[in-house]
Design a protein around this motif. Structure first.
Motif, PDB file in Angstrom:
ATOM      1  N   GLY A   1       0.799  -1.211   0.000  1.00  0.00           N
ATOM      2  CA  GLY A   1       0.000   0.000   0.000  1.00  0.00           C
ATOM      3  C   GLY A   1       0.833   1.263   0.000  1.00  0.00           C
ATOM      4  N   ASN A   2       0.180   2.365  -0.297  1.00  0.00           N
ATOM      5  CA  ASN A   2       0.776   3.687  -0.269  1.00  0.00           C
ATOM      6  C   ASN A   2       2.018   3.804  -1.159  1.00  0.00           C
ATOM      7  N   ILE A   3       1.920   3.311  -2.376  1.00  0.00           N
ATOM      8  CA  ILE A   3       2.997   3.410  -3.365  1.00  0.00           C
ATOM      9  C   ILE A   3       3.047   4.859  -3.850  1.00  0.00           C
ATOM     10  N   PRO A   4       4.237   5.451  -3.993  1.00  0.00           N
ATOM     11  CA  PRO A   4       4.309   6.868  -4.368  1.00  0.00           C
ATOM     12  C   PRO A   4       3.882   7.183  -5.798  1.00  0.00           C
ATOM     13  N   LEU A   5       4.037   6.225  -6.706  1.00  0.00           N
ATOM     14  CA  LEU A   5       3.757   6.538  -8.104  1.00  0.00           C
ATOM     15  C   LEU A   5       3.526   5.244  -8.875  1.00  0.00           C
ATOM     16  N   ALA A   6       2.538   5.256  -9.748  1.00  0.00           N
ATOM     17  CA  ALA A   6       2.291   4.103 -10.621  1.00  0.00           C
ATOM     18  C   ALA A   6       2.648   4.509 -12.042  1.00  0.00           C
ATOM     19  N   SER A   7       3.579   3.787 -12.606  1.00  0.00           N
ATOM     20  CA  SER A   7       4.018   4.098 -13.957  1.00  0.00           C
ATOM     21  C   SER A   7       3.754   2.891 -14.829  1.00  0.00           C
ATOM     22  N   GLY A   8       3.125   3.104 -15.935  1.00  0.00           N
ATOM     23  CA  GLY A   8       2.895   1.984 -16.821  1.00  0.00           C
ATOM     24  C   GLY A   8       1.598   2.084 -17.578  1.00  0.00           C
ATOM     25  N   CYS A   9       1.360   1.097 -18.391  1.00  0.00           N
ATOM     26  CA  CYS A   9       0.208   1.159 -19.278  1.00  0.00           C
ATOM     27  C   CYS A   9      -1.013   0.455 -18.703  1.00  0.00           C
ATOM     28  N   PHE A  10      -0.914  -0.143 -17.516  1.00  0.00           N
ATOM     29  CA  PHE A  10      -2.051  -0.889 -16.992  1.00  0.00           C
ATOM     30  C   PHE A  10      -2.304  -0.500 -15.544  1.00  0.00           C
ATOM     31  N   MET A  11      -3.493   0.007 -15.263  1.00  0.00           N
ATOM     32  CA  MET A  11      -3.869   0.398 -13.906  1.00  0.00           C
ATOM     33  C   MET A  11      -5.331   0.034 -13.676  1.00  0.00           C
ATOM     34  N   PHE A  12      -5.636  -0.406 -12.452  1.00  0.00           N
ATOM     35  CA  PHE A  12      -7.018  -0.573 -12.019  1.00  0.00           C
ATOM     36  C   PHE A  12      -7.404   0.675 -11.244  1.00  0.00           C
ATOM     37  N   PHE A  13      -8.637   1.147 -11.422  1.00  0.00           N
ATOM     38  CA  PHE A  13      -9.132   2.285 -10.657  1.00  0.00           C
ATOM     39  C   PHE A  13     -10.538   1.997 -10.177  1.00  0.00           C
ATOM     40  N   ARG A  14     -10.859   2.548  -9.037  1.00  0.00           N
ATOM     41  CA  ARG A  14     -12.260   2.596  -8.641  1.00  0.00           C
ATOM     42  C   ARG A  14     -12.902   3.660  -9.534  1.00  0.00           C
ATOM     43  N   THR A  15     -14.011   3.314 -10.147  1.00  0.00           N
ATOM     44  CA  THR A  15     -14.654   4.203 -11.107  1.00  0.00           C
ATOM     45  C   THR A  15     -14.962   5.562 -10.497  1.00  0.00           C
ATOM     46  N   LYS A  16     -15.438   5.555  -9.264  1.00  0.00           N
ATOM     47  CA  LYS A  16     -15.810   6.815  -8.603  1.00  0.00           C
ATOM     48  C   LYS A  16     -14.589   7.738  -8.480  1.00  0.00           C
ATOM     49  N   LEU A  17     -13.444   7.191  -8.086  1.00  0.00           N
ATOM     50  CA  LEU A  17     -12.231   7.994  -7.946  1.00  0.00           C
ATOM     51  C   LEU A  17     -11.776   8.543  -9.296  1.00  0.00           C
ATOM     52  N   LEU A  18     -11.787   7.703 -10.306  1.00  0.00           N
ATOM     53  CA  LEU A  18     -11.353   8.145 -11.632  1.00  0.00           C
ATOM     54  C   LEU A  18     -12.261   9.256 -12.168  1.00  0.00           C
ATOM     55  N   ARG A  19     -13.549   9.169 -11.868  1.00  0.00           N
ATOM     56  CA  ARG A  19     -14.476  10.234 -12.285  1.00  0.00           C
ATOM     57  C   ARG A  19     -14.218  11.528 -11.527  1.00  0.00           C
ATOM     58  N   VAL A  20     -13.961  11.414 -10.230  1.00  0.00           N
ATOM     59  CA  VAL A  20     -13.647  12.605  -9.435  1.00  0.00           C
ATOM     60  C   VAL A  20     -12.387  13.286  -9.965  1.00  0.00           C
ATOM     61  N   LEU A  21     -11.399  12.487 -10.352  1.00  0.00           N
ATOM     62  CA  LEU A  21     -10.137  13.019 -10.876  1.00  0.00           C
ATOM     63  C   LEU A  21     -10.265  13.487 -12.323  1.00  0.00           C
ATOM     64  N   ASP A  22     -11.358  13.172 -12.952  1.00  0.00           N
ATOM     65  CA  ASP A  22     -11.605  13.516 -14.354  1.00  0.00           C
ATOM     66  C   ASP A  22     -10.602  12.831 -15.280  1.00  0.00           C
ATOM     67  N   GLY A  23     -10.173  11.644 -14.897  1.00  0.00           N
ATOM     68  CA  GLY A  23      -9.308  10.827 -15.749  1.00  0.00           C
ATOM     69  C   GLY A  23      -7.941  11.422 -16.009  1.00  0.00           C
ATOM     70  N   PHE A  24      -7.342  10.969 -17.091  1.00  0.00           N
ATOM     71  CA  PHE A  24      -6.027  11.468 -17.488  1.00  0.00           C
ATOM     72  C   PHE A  24      -6.135  12.911 -17.970  1.00  0.00           C
ATOM     73  N   SER A  25      -5.111  13.693 -17.664  1.00  0.00           N
ATOM     74  CA  SER A  25      -5.095  15.092 -18.082  1.00  0.00           C
ATOM     75  C   SER A  25      -4.786  15.208 -19.568  1.00  0.00           C
ATOM     76  N   PRO A  26      -5.517  16.060 -20.273  1.00  0.00           N
ATOM     77  CA  PRO A  26      -5.207  16.288 -21.696  1.00  0.00           C
ATOM     78  C   PRO A  26      -3.914  17.088 -21.896  1.00  0.00           C
ATOM     79  N   ASP A  27      -3.310  17.562 -20.802  1.00  0.00           N
ATOM     80  CA  ASP A  27      -2.056  18.314 -20.897  1.00  0.00           C
ATOM     81  C   ASP A  27      -0.869  17.441 -21.272  1.00  0.00           C
ATOM     82  N   TYR A  28      -1.047  16.127 -21.184  1.00  0.00           N
ATOM     83  CA  TYR A  28       0.053  15.200 -21.464  1.00  0.00           C
ATOM     84  C   TYR A  28      -0.317  14.320 -22.640  1.00  0.00           C
ATOM     85  N   PHE A  29       0.646  14.102 -23.504  1.00  0.00           N
ATOM     86  CA  PHE A  29       0.440  13.190 -24.618  1.00  0.00           C
ATOM     87  C   PHE A  29       1.585  12.200 -24.647  1.00  0.00           C
TER      88      PHE A  29
END
Length: 127
Positions: free
Chosen positions: A39-67
């Motif tokens: 638990g409490n990992i500082p950073l997740a890097s990679g192409c595969f992540m699980f998210f709780r849908t509610k949290l991902l919606r609150v965060l508004d997903g990935f930022s369009p500022d990054y490509f």
């Protein structure tokens, strides 16, 4: 991540990396070898992540500022403002793509632009 670690990783395995192996190992969390959930990992890097849908919606997903680069780092930093990141090593995903960093100047440019945006937003850490 630090600018140094990302630069060393971008260069691949070379003689410059050896003196900084402990920083590279720390970034890659090499000390986590168990099959248990961490638990409490500082950073997740990679192409595969699980998210709780509610949290991902609150965060508004990935930022369009990054490509293409640093979108996962940015999302990780925003997750930490609301929740923890958990590492589950028993989940295995095989990624048959990748190697974008070796595709030429265009990818180096995209990496550099995203790195600048990330560090400008989250703070410049050099070591």
């Amino acid at each position: 991540p630090s600018v140094l670690v990302l630069a060393l990783r971008a260069m691949g395995q070379n003689c410059l990396a050896k003196p900084f192996q402990s920083q590279l190992d720390q970034y890659e969390m090499r000390e986590l070898v168990s099959d248990g959930v961490e638990g409490n990992i500082p950073l997740a890097s990679g192409c595969f992540m699980f998210f709780r849908t509610k949290l991902l919606r609150v965060l508004d997903g990935f930022s369009p500022d990054y490509f293409l680069y640093f979108e996962d780092y940015d999302l990780s930093m925003r997750v930490h403002e609301l929740s923890d990141i958990v590492y589950v090593p028993m989940v295995r995903i095989t990624h048959f793509g990748g190697h974008a960093a070796g595709k030429g100047l265009r990818h180096i440019w995209m990496f550099s632009v995203s790195a600048y945006r990330f560090f400008s937003r989250w703070g410049w850490r050099w070591w």
